[in-house]
Design a protein around this motif. Sequence first.
Motif, PDB file in Angstrom:
ATOM      1  N   GLU A  87      37.722  82.176  29.450  1.00  0.00           N
ATOM      2  CA  GLU A  87      37.409  81.194  28.410  1.00  0.00           C
ATOM      3  C   GLU A  87      38.693  80.612  27.826  1.00  0.00           C
ATOM      4  O   GLU A  87      38.789  79.399  27.575  1.00  0.00           O
ATOM      5  CB  GLU A  87      36.578  81.841  27.295  1.00  0.00           C
ATOM      6  CG  GLU A  87      36.179  80.818  26.242  1.00  0.00           C
ATOM      7  CD  GLU A  87      35.401  81.428  25.088  1.00  0.00           C
ATOM      8  OE1 GLU A  87      34.319  80.931  24.797  1.00  0.00           O
ATOM      9  OE2 GLU A  87      35.879  82.399  24.482  1.00  0.00           O
ATOM     10  N   ASN A 120      37.376  69.656  33.613  1.00  0.00           N
ATOM     11  CA  ASN A 120      37.928  68.877  32.500  1.00  0.00           C
ATOM     12  C   ASN A 120      38.535  67.551  32.952  1.00  0.00           C
ATOM     13  O   ASN A 120      39.201  66.881  32.167  1.00  0.00           O
ATOM     14  CB  ASN A 120      38.973  69.728  31.757  1.00  0.00           C
ATOM     15  CG  ASN A 120      38.334  70.918  31.076  1.00  0.00           C
ATOM     16  OD1 ASN A 120      37.498  70.762  30.192  1.00  0.00           O
ATOM     17  ND2 ASN A 120      38.673  72.126  31.504  1.00  0.00           N
ATOM     18  N   LYS A 235      38.261  76.121  20.331  1.00  0.00           N
ATOM     19  CA  LYS A 235      37.278  77.202  20.159  1.00  0.00           C
ATOM     20  C   LYS A 235      36.250  76.824  19.082  1.00  0.00           C
ATOM     21  O   LYS A 235      35.041  76.967  19.293  1.00  0.00           O
ATOM     22  CB  LYS A 235      37.997  78.496  19.779  1.00  0.00           C
ATOM     23  CG  LYS A 235      37.073  79.579  19.216  1.00  0.00           C
ATOM     24  CD  LYS A 235      37.843  80.779  18.696  1.00  0.00           C
ATOM     25  CE  LYS A 235      37.192  81.308  17.432  1.00  0.00           C
ATOM     26  NZ  LYS A 235      36.792  82.689  17.433  1.00  0.00           N
ATOM     27  N   SER A 237      35.338  74.063  18.221  1.00  0.00           N
ATOM     28  CA  SER A 237      34.562  72.886  18.617  1.00  0.00           C
ATOM     29  C   SER A 237      33.616  73.197  19.762  1.00  0.00           C
ATOM     30  O   SER A 237      32.885  72.324  20.236  1.00  0.00           O
ATOM     31  CB  SER A 237      35.506  71.759  19.056  1.00  0.00           C
ATOM     32  OG  SER A 237      36.470  71.514  18.057  1.00  0.00           O
ATOM     33  N   THR A 238      33.682  74.440  20.278  1.00  0.00           N
ATOM     34  CA  THR A 238      32.783  74.786  21.380  1.00  0.00           C
ATOM     35  C   THR A 238      31.902  75.984  21.018  1.00  0.00           C
ATOM     36  O   THR A 238      30.683  75.882  21.051  1.00  0.00           O
ATOM     37  CB  THR A 238      33.573  75.102  22.678  1.00  0.00           C
ATOM     38  OG1 THR A 238      34.634  75.988  22.369  1.00  0.00           O
ATOM     39  CG2 THR A 238      34.125  73.852  23.322  1.00  0.00           C
ATOM     40  N   ASN A 239      32.552  77.109  20.646  1.00  0.00           N
ATOM     41  CA  ASN A 239      31.780  78.329  20.404  1.00  0.00           C
ATOM     42  C   ASN A 239      32.507  79.224  19.400  1.00  0.00           C
ATOM     43  O   ASN A 239      33.209  80.160  19.802  1.00  0.00           O
ATOM     44  CB  ASN A 239      31.579  79.055  21.749  1.00  0.00           C
ATOM     45  CG  ASN A 239      30.658  80.238  21.624  1.00  0.00           C
ATOM     46  OD1 ASN A 239      29.993  80.428  20.599  1.00  0.00           O
ATOM     47  ND2 ASN A 239      30.602  81.051  22.655  1.00  0.00           N
ATOM     48  N   ASN A 242      32.680  83.228  19.623  1.00  0.00           N
ATOM     49  CA  ASN A 242      32.801  83.468  21.065  1.00  0.00           C
ATOM     50  C   ASN A 242      32.920  84.942  21.444  1.00  0.00           C
ATOM     51  O   ASN A 242      32.587  85.309  22.562  1.00  0.00           O
ATOM     52  CB  ASN A 242      33.974  82.657  21.659  1.00  0.00           C
ATOM     53  CG  ASN A 242      35.319  83.012  21.034  1.00  0.00           C
ATOM     54  OD1 ASN A 242      35.378  83.530  19.923  1.00  0.00           O
ATOM     55  ND2 ASN A 242      36.387  82.712  21.743  1.00  0.00           N
TER      56      ASN A 242
END
Length: 354
Positions: A87, A120, A235, A237-239, A242
């Motif tokens: 990740e 990406n 991080k 902005s995604t999960n 985590n």
Amino acid sequence: MSRFFSEKYKKLVPYTPGEQPKILNLTKLNTNECPFPPSEKALQYAREHTRPMNLYSDIEGVGVREALATLYGLRPENLLLGNGSDEILNFAFMAFCDDDHPAAFPDISYGFYPVFANLNRVPYTEIPLREDFRAAPEDYYGLGKTIFLANPNAPTGIALSSREVEEIVKRNPDSVVVIDEAYVDFGGESCIPLIEKYENLLVVQTFSKSRSMAGARLGFAAGSAELIRDLGTIKFSTNPYNVNSMTQALGLGVLLDEERTRANCRTVMENRAYTAQALECLGFAVLPSAANFLFVRSDRIGGGELYQKLRARAVLVRHFDKERIKDYNRITVGTREQMDILLKNIREILEETP
Ligand code: PMP
């Protein structure tokens, strides 16, 4: 593929992880896991300290970051936790690569790098390893690209010294250099001490190998507070959550039992030397490994054939179809018993092979 799948991902070829088959009495030497489970002390700590499951996990991973900071002589703001180091590597592609900052990595290296680049939409260059599978540091000087280097490299196991890595970092002052130290605890030299000195160095490590936690998914990045903040932006902005609470508690438990980690690494390194020597006696070429695996080739049997024959005997190693390494197999170093099973089966296969 459904007709709804986004156009931008239609050509994406996903990473192929090592298989996890349900074969009875399998000797599993294909995904570089630690053969030893976390210690009872670490498990007990996790049982007693996991945050209640009705609550979200600690978004900052404070406990683990503080423990890592103490261990490596850093400050918590130099550290970010991830759901495995995969990740974090993806975060690094998102944060530090684009059309103006394309990626560069060796042609033979961790198979996830090109996948993250494609995911990406980052252009990338694969820099050929030299004939002997070594990365020549000078091939990476002044590249003007975001560099990803696994050190020790996978699947070869060959390591650069931290002095060689430092020279690469120094000669790319305007690019981020990501050093993926997934296997560093098995005899490599970590570059973590260099992050104080170089604002463009990001070191990524994992708890999956030396710390026996592959299934719990915990990795971390170490770098300047600015680089870590950039990764944090990705991080969050995604999960944001985590890393789950059980994993954080176990990670802390494992860090409190660092002696066990070091002892496990020493055992794996002894078993690596034992296995390498036995394979060389059987005529194998064995690359010099500083990791918990060996990359080996025999003139007597092809890489694909050996892989298949071992698999038929419930011994699983890793074979890659890529042209340059198709004659090789990557063998995880496990317990002495697992190594003896491997060697016995290889001896029998070679005897059967004309
Ligand atoms: N880097 C390298 C070089 C690896 O081989 C692996 C394991 N497949 C990883 C990173 C990722 O490990 P994890 O996500 O389990 O931390």
